[in-house]
Scaffold this active site. Structure first.
Site, mmCIF file in Angstrom:
data_model
loop_
_atom_site.group_PDB
_atom_site.id
_atom_site.type_symbol
_atom_site.label_atom_id
_atom_site.label_comp_id
_atom_site.label_asym_id
_atom_site.label_seq_id
_atom_site.Cartn_x
_atom_site.Cartn_y
_atom_site.Cartn_z
ATOM 1 N N SER A 1 0.919 -1.160 -0.019
ATOM 2 C CA SER A 1 -0.121 0.126 0.088
ATOM 3 C C SER A 1 0.890 1.292 0.016
ATOM 4 C CB SER A 1 -0.970 -0.122 1.325
ATOM 5 O OG SER A 1 -1.822 1.032 1.126
ATOM 6 N N GLU B 1 -1.247 -3.170 -8.075
ATOM 7 C CA GLU B 1 -2.494 -3.165 -7.752
ATOM 8 C C GLU B 1 -2.949 -2.015 -6.914
ATOM 9 O OE1 GLU B 1 -3.451 -3.338 -3.959
ATOM 10 O OE2 GLU B 1 -1.517 -2.268 -3.594
ATOM 11 N N HIS C 1 -4.557 -5.415 -1.884
ATOM 12 C CA HIS C 1 -5.548 -5.084 -0.745
ATOM 13 C C HIS C 1 -6.794 -6.077 -0.811
ATOM 14 C CE1 HIS C 1 -3.347 -1.314 -1.140
ATOM 15 N NE2 HIS C 1 -4.008 -0.917 0.081
#
Length: 314
Positions: A118, A215, A280
Site C-alpha cells: 500500500s 494493484e 488489498h
C-alpha cells in the site's frame, strides 16, 4: 538503463528479531496486538518501535509526526540485533517522511528483510533506488487480511523461513489479459503511489527490463485510467517487459477495471496477467521485489503464473 537484480537479504530463523514500525497511518491497537501474536507463533521475536502506536496530535491520519516515524524506521534498521522490519499498516504518510531518513546510515547498516504494501510502496522504491535492496511486497502486522486469511499468513511465513518453497506466485484466479511470456526484474506496488513518485528527486528513471507488479484500492475506474495514463505519458513504463496485476478492492465492478487495464496496458505489447492475489484483496500474497522472475501468460488458456527465478531471501 536496464533493471538489474537487487541484493537479497538473509532468510529468517526461529528467534529472529523483527521490528514493527508505522511509517504511514495509525494502527488499531487490538489488530497490532493480534498481529504480534501471529509473529510470536512463528518463533519470531517482535519488538515495537517507540512510536508505532502514535497518532499525530493534529493530523489524525498519520501515525505520529513525520520525524518520529522516520526515526523509528532508521533506528530499527540500524539496530544490529534486528533481522527484519515489518510495517504495522499502510494508509498515508510515507511521502512525508521518506526524505527525513538518513539513507547513508541505512546503507551502512547492511541488508535486512523489509515487508509492507500500500503506502509502503514509496519505501519499496526507496530501498530499491537508494540502497539497491530487494524487499517483500507483503502483508502488514496490524491489518485485517493478515489476521484472518490463512493463505496470506502462510505465503509470508514460507517466504521468510523457506523462500525456495514459494517460487511460483499467485492464486488459481490468475488469468491472462494479454498473452505472452517475459522475463525481468520485479518492481512496483500500489500503482497510485508509483504515479505520485513521478517527479520526486529519487524517482525510478527507467522501467526497462522490469516486470511491473501493480494493484490498488478504492480508486474508481476513471481514476485508475488517470493513474496509468500519467505513468504512460511520463515514460515511466517505457521498456517494461510485462505486467502482473493483483487486487483492485473497492475499485468498482471488476469488468470495468479490467476494461481500463486492457485499454491502457494492452498497447504496451507485453504480457499482462490479472488477479494474481496480492495487494488489498481478501488474500495478500507476498511478492518479492527486485528479483529476476518470469511472467507466463499462455494464449491457449493455460494457467497464468509469476515465477521468481531465485528465492526471495538467501
Amino acid at each position: 538503463m536496464t533493471l538489474a537484480p537487487l541484493t537479497r537479504p538473509a532468510r529468517l530463523r526461529p528467534g529472529a528479531r523483527i521490528a514493527v514500525v508505522s511509517p504511514s497511518g495509525p494502527v488499531p491497537a487490538d489488530r497490532l496486538d493480534a498481529g504480534l501474536d501471529v509473529l510470536r507463533g512463528w518463533g519470531l521475536d517482535p519488538v515495537e518501535m517507540p512510536h508505532v502506536r502514535d497518532v499525530h496530535p493534529e493530523l489524525d491520519y498519520l501515525a505520529g509526526t513525520d520525524e518520529a516515524r522516520a526515526r523509528d524506521l532508521q533506528e530499527a534498521w540500524c539496530d544490529p540485533s534486528v533481522d527484519a522490519v515489518i510495517c504495522a499498516r499502510g494508509g498515508y504518510g510515507v511521502h512525508r517522511m521518506v526524505d527525513l531518513v538518513d539513507w547513508a546510515a541505512m546503507r551502512a547498516a547492511g541488508p535486512k528483510v523489509f515487508i509492507g504494501y500500500s503506502d509502503i510502496t514509496v519505501l519499496h522504491e526507496a530501498f530499491a533506488q537508494r540502497m539497491g535492496l530487494a524487499t517483500l511486497h507483503g502483508p502488514m502486522a496490524g491489518t485485517e487480511t493478515f489476521l484472518k486469511d490463512p493463505d496470506t499468513q502462510e505465503s509470508l511465513r514460507a517466504t521468510l523461513f523457506e523462500p525456495e518453497s514459494v517460487r511460483t506466485l499467485g492464486l488459481p484466479t490468475a488469468r491472462v489479459l494479454v498473452p505472452g511470456r517475459a522475463r525481468g526484474i520485479t518492481y512496483g506496488g500500489c500503482v497510485s503511489l508509483l504515479a505520485a513518485d513521478i517527479g520526486t528527486p529519487h524517482a525510478r528513471a527507467s522501467a526497462r527490463g522490469g516486470l511491473l507488479v501493480i494493484e490498488d484500492t478504492t480508486e474508481d475506474p476513471y481514476s485508475i485510467d488517470r493513474i496509468l495514463t500519467q505513468l504512460l505519458r511520463a515514460g515511466a513504463l517505457d521498456g517494461v517487459a510485462g505486467v502482473a496485476c493483483g487486487s483492485w478492492a473497492g475499485c468498482g465492478p471488476y469488468e470495468k477495471v479490467r476494461a481500463v487495464l486492457a485499454d491502457r496496458l494492452g498497447p504496451l505489447g507485453v504480457p499482462v496477467v490479472e488477479e494474481l492475489g496480492f495487494g488489498h484483496g481478501p488474500t495478500a500474497l507476498t511478492i518479492p521485489l527486485g528479483v529476476p522472475a518470469a511472467l507466463d501468460a499462455p494464449a491457449d488458456g493455460g494457467p497464468a503464473t509469476l515465477t521468481v527465478e531465485v528465492p526471495a531471501l538467501v
